[in-house]
Motif scaffolding. Structure first.
Motif, short mmCIF file in Angstrom:
data_model
loop_
_atom_site.label_atom_id
_atom_site.label_comp_id
_atom_site.label_asym_id
_atom_site.label_seq_id
_atom_site.Cartn_x
_atom_site.Cartn_y
_atom_site.Cartn_z
N MET A 1 -8.69 4.03 0.71
CA MET A 1 -7.90 3.82 -0.51
C MET A 1 -6.42 4.01 -0.20
N GLU A 2 -5.64 3.02 -0.58
CA GLU A 2 -4.20 3.12 -0.34
C GLU A 2 -3.44 2.31 -1.38
N TYR A 3 -2.60 2.98 -2.14
CA TYR A 3 -1.81 2.29 -3.17
C TYR A 3 -0.39 2.07 -2.67
N ASN A 4 -0.31 1.34 -1.58
CA ASN A 4 0.97 1.11 -0.94
C ASN A 4 0.92 -0.30 -0.37
N LEU A 5 1.97 -1.08 -0.58
CA LEU A 5 1.93 -2.47 -0.11
C LEU A 5 2.17 -2.57 1.39
N ARG A 13 10.98 -6.75 1.26
CA ARG A 13 11.75 -6.41 0.05
C ARG A 13 13.21 -6.11 0.41
N TRP A 71 0.36 -9.75 -0.52
CA TRP A 71 1.29 -8.67 -0.90
C TRP A 71 2.72 -9.08 -0.62
N ARG A 292 2.63 -2.63 -13.34
CA ARG A 292 2.73 -3.05 -11.93
C ARG A 292 1.38 -2.89 -11.24
N LEU A 293 0.73 -1.76 -11.48
CA LEU A 293 -0.56 -1.51 -10.82
C LEU A 293 -1.62 -2.49 -11.31
N TYR A 296 -1.10 -5.61 -9.45
CA TYR A 296 -1.61 -5.48 -8.08
C TYR A 296 -3.13 -5.60 -8.06
N ARG A 297 -3.77 -5.09 -9.10
CA ARG A 297 -5.23 -5.23 -9.16
C ARG A 297 -5.61 -6.71 -9.20
#
Lengths: 387, 331
Positions: A1-5, A13, A71, A292-293, A296-297
């Motif tokens: 699990m990782e919530y980082n692009l 960016r 991403w 935002r999340l 991303y989902r």
């Protein structure tokens, strides 16, 4: 699990922000159809993106793209929208016109259109909505009929068309048959906008002039070579286009920027931070993170094939409601100054523009009501559908 | 970006779900409300058998993820146990058996009678205190397992308190997963009911007004799924700030209020009945939503922590220079 692009996305960016800082003036508020200055800024920026290999990063390599992962595409969407979409009308060519032509176009169409899109030289407009066909797009009536000489004649009206004044080509949805289901009689034409019989009229709106237009087609001649795919295949193409656009605009990115700039403004006035507006602001920060999340989902599920029809609608609804809420918050914070579009106004007139634009955020690209319908049906399944 | 749960965490969550189902699910919660002693007799052994006392949420990301799904499973039946408080506690003989969040002195804490003592950590100051139960459960409809508490002593900000401050972050994450589990069930119940309940000759799911409510519910529920996942990841990475913790709590509170209010409305009168699970879920979540800070109080705490720590985003907010308001603080 990782919530980082990831690092690659972070570098992209940074690169995009540096480019925007160099190429886009601080007071840029989007390229408008009737403003040659902003159009030139946008065209120049697209050429620059093209030179740096960033314009078509989402395209497959064999069409001149970089096969960028989803991403990287998300970062591109975020940075463009947060900075007032400096690609102007060209975002359409990159995001969905090009991919639609890749999938459905003839070799000649691919050669003609993909090359110009990738070079940052193509301006498109979308001829979908009509006065009688908004959310119910399949009810469109703009007629394409065979003439005796074997060509087509286009007659009818389109409305709410962005960038019609600067577009070279219209991605036009027409009715070629009234037989059977209404979805079955739709055909897409790629029509040069300088063809005789096309009239563009600007519609002044709350977003300002140059945003919306009407298109009138009167005996416009079209050819078989202008048809994308086959006659009657239009609905399938439209659905594919909607799929390409499923993730939608990264509205939350501009919300994020607005909240950040608003916080800096409020920090100079502690009574604002301490009061109700300060609390509304921090609630806005949380909702922006959530929006935002949720986006991303959608991106992740689109990528791994687990997406449902409700997923993009959930993300869109979260984002569009946020847009309206934050525009109102920002206007409350600025008080009377929120009325000013002067670049010397607080936040550079950003708030006035955000407020006007927010009026459209639950309407453009699929209304709030349609999103809610999709979400509810996704939840309740067949029980939620009328027999 | 990777939203997938480790298989071990999924398996553990399912084991907890199955164990609670064997006890009777929400029906067990109803029994516990009538007779709180069943928590000790039946639930404690079940959780001990599952290995709750050995789960090292603070030391192991894998354990933290397993604990999150355990809390989600417990929330699905509003299990009458302080799951977040117990699982967030550090391991060790001298460590508190449970860690609760506080906002000032704690007068009542849910299920505190299950422990001889526990620690509280203040959401604002992050200072810890030892609390002990004053008697047993003093049940009220919206606080079914509330126990009067007394503060034994305050630890301040020493080394132990630093660990406990991290436990506070864990507590917020696990509470969010417990609440999420409950909201997911409420949503599913409402969706099923809307599809089955026929009025005016059609399922009420076909009415726009009901669809509007259900869409609100889904956005709130799904938003919490993502916010909690992001917070859990930040916690596991050791990058969660106090502002992140409070942002999660605020997001949880807003989601809960939307889901609970809207699902009740979808059910109409039947949803008000005690025999209906949505009423039990609603009542039993209230202590977690009101204690130690409701929506407005949490918003204020979050605002203050953003001034100190900033807030991470695409356009991050920086901490203010002095770590507080530029001018005099007015509260």
């Amino acid at each position: 699990m990782e919530y980082n692009l990831g690092q690659h996305a972070a570098e992209l960016r940074e690169r995009l922000r540096a480019l925007i800082a160099r190429e886009i003036p601080d007071d840029f508020r989007g390229a408008l159809g009737n403003d040659p200055v902003t159009n030139e800024i946008s065209d120049r920026f697209c050429r620059k993106l093209g030179e740096e290999g960033l314009l078509t990063i989402n395209w497959p390599r064999h069409y001149g793209g970089s096969d960028a992962d989803v991403w990287s595409q998300a970062v591109l969407r975020e940075e463009m929208w947060a900075h007032y979409e400096p690609r102007g009308p060209q975002y359409m060519g990159l995001n969905w016109v090009g991919p639609a032509i890749m999938r459905f176009g003839s070799p000649e169409q691919q050669e003609e259109f993909l090359t110009s899109i990738a070079a940052g030289e193509a301006h498109w407009c979308q001829g979908f909505s009509e006065p009688g066909a908004g959310s119910d797009l399949a009810s469109l009536t703009l007629a394409a009929k065979r003439a005796d000489d074997g060509t087509w004649r286009l007659n009818g009206q389109k409305i709410w068309t962005s960038y019609a004044e600067v577009a070279d080509t219209c991605f036009l949805a027409t009715r070629t048959s009234n037989e059977g289901r209404k979805q079955a009689g739709i055909t897409i034409f790629l029509v040069p906008m300088d063809r005789a019989g096309i009239e563009v009229r600007q519609i002044d709106s709350i977003m300002g002039s140059g945003h919306l237009h009407e298109l009138f087609f009167e005996d416009v001649v079209a050819y078989d070579e202008d048809v994308l795919g086959a006659p009657g295949q239009g609905w399938e193409i439209i659905r594919a286009v909607l799929d390409f656009e499923r993730v939608g605009i990264a509205r939350y990115a501009r919300s994020d920027r607005l909240l950040s700039e608003l916080w800096d403004h409020m920090a100079d006035q502690p009574e604002l931070i301490d009061g109700e507006l300060g609390l509304r602001h921090v609630r806005g920060l949380v909702r922006t993170r959530v929006a935002r999340l949720l986006s991303y989902r959608t991106v992740g599920r689109l990528d791994d094939g687990t997406i449902t029809s409700g997923d993009p609608a959930v993300a869109r609804l979260a984002s569009t409601e946020l847009d309206k809420e934050l525009a109102e918050l920002a206007a409350e914070v600025l008080g009377e100054d929120a009325l000013s579009n002067d670049p010397d106004a607080p936040l550079g007139g950003f708030v006035e523009d955000a407020w006007r634009y927010a009026r459209a955020s639950g309407i453009a690209s699929g209304t709030t009501e349609v999103q809610r319908l999709l979400i509810s049906r996704d939840l309740t399944g067949a029980a939620g559908r009328k027999p | 970006m990777n939203r997938r749960w480790p298989d071990e965490a999924v398996d553990f969550g399912e084991a907890v779900r199955a164990s609670l189902a064997r006890l009777g699910g929400v029906e067990f919660t109803r029994r516990a409300e009538a007779d709180p002693t069943v928590r000790e007799r039946e639930l404690r052994p079940a959780f001990e058998q599952l290995g709750f006392p050995e789960i090292d949420v603070l030391g192991s990301p894998a354990d933290a993820m397993a604990a999150a799904l355990a809390a989600r499973a417990a929330g699905a039946v509003v299990a009458p146990w302080p799951v977040a408080a117990q699982l967030a506690a550090p391991l060790g003989a001298d460590a508190p058996p449970a860690v609760y969040a506080a906002a000032g002195p704690s007068a009542r804490l849910e299920h505190l009678d299950l422990f001889e003592w526990a620690a509280t950590v203040d959401l604002e100051t992050r200072e810890s205190a030892r609390v002990a139960p004053l008697g047993g459960v003093h049940s009220m409809p919206l606080d079914p397992f509330g126990v009067p508490a007394r503060t034994v002593d305050s630890n301040g900000s020493d080394g132990v308190a630093t660990t406990l401050a991290r436990a506070l972050d864990a507590h917020a994450v696990l509470t969010a997963y417990y609440v999420l589990g409950a909201l997911e069930v409420a949503t599913d119940l409402a969706a099923t009911y809307a599809g089955e309940r026929v009025q005016f000759g059609q399922p009420i799911a076909q009415f726009g007004a009901i669809q509007w409510r259900l869409s609100e519910v889904v956005v709130a529920r799904d938003g919490l799924v993502e916010l909690a996942g992001d917070a859990l990841w930040r916690f596991c990475e050791g990058i969660a700030t106090p502002a992140d913790t409070l942002a999660l709590r605020l997001g949880m509170l807003e989601a809960a209020h939307i889901v609970l209010a809207q699902t009740h409305q979808v059910f109409g009168a039947i949803g008000l009945c005690e025999e209906h699970d949505v009423t039990v879920i609603d009542r039993h979540l209230q202590p977690l939503l009101r204690r130690p800070a409701g929506t407005v109080a949490t918003s204020k705490l979050l605002r203050d922590q953003i001034l100190v720590h900033g807030f991470d985003g695409l356009f991050s907010i920086s901490p203010s220079e002095a770590g507080q308001r530029p001018a005099e603080v007015t509260k």
